[in-house]
Scaffold this motif. Structure first.
Motif, PDB file in Angstrom:
ATOM      1  N   ARG A   1     -40.772  45.918-119.377  1.00  0.00           N
ATOM      2  CA  ARG A   1     -41.589  46.944-120.324  1.00  0.00           C
ATOM      3  C   ARG A   1     -40.930  48.114-120.420  1.00  0.00           C
ATOM      4  O   ARG A   1     -40.868  49.197-119.756  1.00  0.00           O
ATOM      5  N   VAL A   2     -41.204  48.430-122.410  1.00  0.00           N
ATOM      6  CA  VAL A   2     -41.029  50.021-122.176  1.00  0.00           C
ATOM      7  C   VAL A   2     -41.659  50.976-121.450  1.00  0.00           C
ATOM      8  O   VAL A   2     -43.163  50.748-121.241  1.00  0.00           O
ATOM      9  N   SER A   3     -41.218  51.765-120.933  1.00  0.00           N
ATOM     10  CA  SER A   3     -42.502  52.814-119.856  1.00  0.00           C
ATOM     11  C   SER A   3     -41.662  54.443-120.309  1.00  0.00           C
ATOM     12  O   SER A   3     -40.302  54.542-121.156  1.00  0.00           O
ATOM     13  N   GLY A   4     -42.767  55.054-120.138  1.00  0.00           N
ATOM     14  CA  GLY A   4     -42.596  56.518-120.370  1.00  0.00           C
ATOM     15  C   GLY A   4     -42.997  57.159-121.519  1.00  0.00           C
ATOM     16  O   GLY A   4     -43.630  56.603-122.565  1.00  0.00           O
ATOM     17  N   LEU A   5     -42.612  58.538-121.360  1.00  0.00           N
ATOM     18  CA  LEU A   5     -42.841  59.294-122.645  1.00  0.00           C
ATOM     19  C   LEU A   5     -41.536  58.809-124.135  1.00  0.00           C
ATOM     20  O   LEU A   5     -40.799  59.652-123.654  1.00  0.00           O
ATOM     21  N   LEU A   6     -42.143  58.348-125.244  1.00  0.00           N
ATOM     22  CA  LEU A   6     -40.871  58.500-126.077  1.00  0.00           C
ATOM     23  C   LEU A   6     -40.636  59.340-127.301  1.00  0.00           C
ATOM     24  O   LEU A   6     -40.117  59.618-127.879  1.00  0.00           O
ATOM     25  N   GLY A   7     -42.318  60.013-127.115  1.00  0.00           N
ATOM     26  CA  GLY A   7     -42.149  60.926-128.374  1.00  0.00           C
ATOM     27  C   GLY A   7     -42.350  60.346-129.632  1.00  0.00           C
ATOM     28  O   GLY A   7     -42.581  59.296-129.801  1.00  0.00           O
ATOM     29  N   PRO A   8     -42.029  61.071-130.950  1.00  0.00           N
ATOM     30  CA  PRO A   8     -41.296  63.393-131.055  1.00  0.00           C
ATOM     31  C   PRO A   8     -42.908  63.491-130.428  1.00  0.00           C
ATOM     32  O   PRO A   8     -43.913  63.410-130.273  1.00  0.00           O
TER      33      PRO A   8
END
Length: 186
Positions: free
Chosen positions: A168-175
């Motif tokens: 699963r896509v995870s974390g801070l992608l921003g911007p």
């Protein structure tokens, strides 16, 4: 904009200028919990999903990781403006602290907070804690012998040859950016 008030009156408001956008670019310190398999700290030159990292401790990390960044701002830049912190895209939820002030949890889009009252003249310290979901850790553990796994569960659907496709896509992608809006008196 057309505002419809609760008493039935309508008011038309025009903006003279578009929002000014200040991107918070550059590297971020990202702190993981080593007890859950993550590295203590990495420097990320760009914001991207943890699943895009080669290091297994980041790629398969589940839990909370803290992003830290300092940025400079002059109070005269924001005078008469409302400043929104826009986190862009993230997975799954964020806890934001700016200059020691902790905001309410962000768990639905748009991931925005009004930070006007908490900005300092000069250096500002931004901390964003991102918490993701459990499947990535289970997928990573499924690749390890049982005595080296960090989790214990009866869920074994992630111990297949196709498990990697379930990350699963995870974390801070921003911007991540500051958006300065003109204040209008109503």
């Amino acid at each position: 904009y057309t505002l419809l008030w609760s008493d039935g009156q309508k008011q038309v408001v025009s903006m003279r200028t578009a929002a000014r956008i200040l991107p918070l670019e550059g590297s971020w310190e990202v702190h993981f919990d080593p007890k859950w398999g993550g590295p203590e700290m990495i420097v990320a030159d760009e914001l991207k999903s943890w699943t895009e990292f080669k290091e297994p401790g980041v790629k398969y990390y589940s839990g909370t990781a803290g992003y830290k960044k300092s940025f400079m701002l002059k109070k005269k830049e924001i005078k008469g403006k409302q400043v929104m912190l826009n986190l862009g895209n993230l997975h799954e939820m964020a806890a934001v602290t700016l200059n020691g002030h902790r905001f309410n949890l962000c768990w639905t889009p748009p991931f925005e907070l009004d930070v006007t009252a908490y900005l300092a003249d000069g250096e500002n310290r931004l901390e964003i804690e991102i918490t993701n979901l459990w499947p990535n850790r289970l997928i990573g553990d499924g690749k390890l012998p049982e005595d080296q796994r960090l989790t214990k569960t009866n869920i074994n659907k992630f111990e297949t040859a196709e498990a990697e496709s379930l990350l699963r896509v995870s974390g801070l992608l921003g911007p991540v950016r500051l958006m300065l809006f003109e204040e209008i008196k109503l």
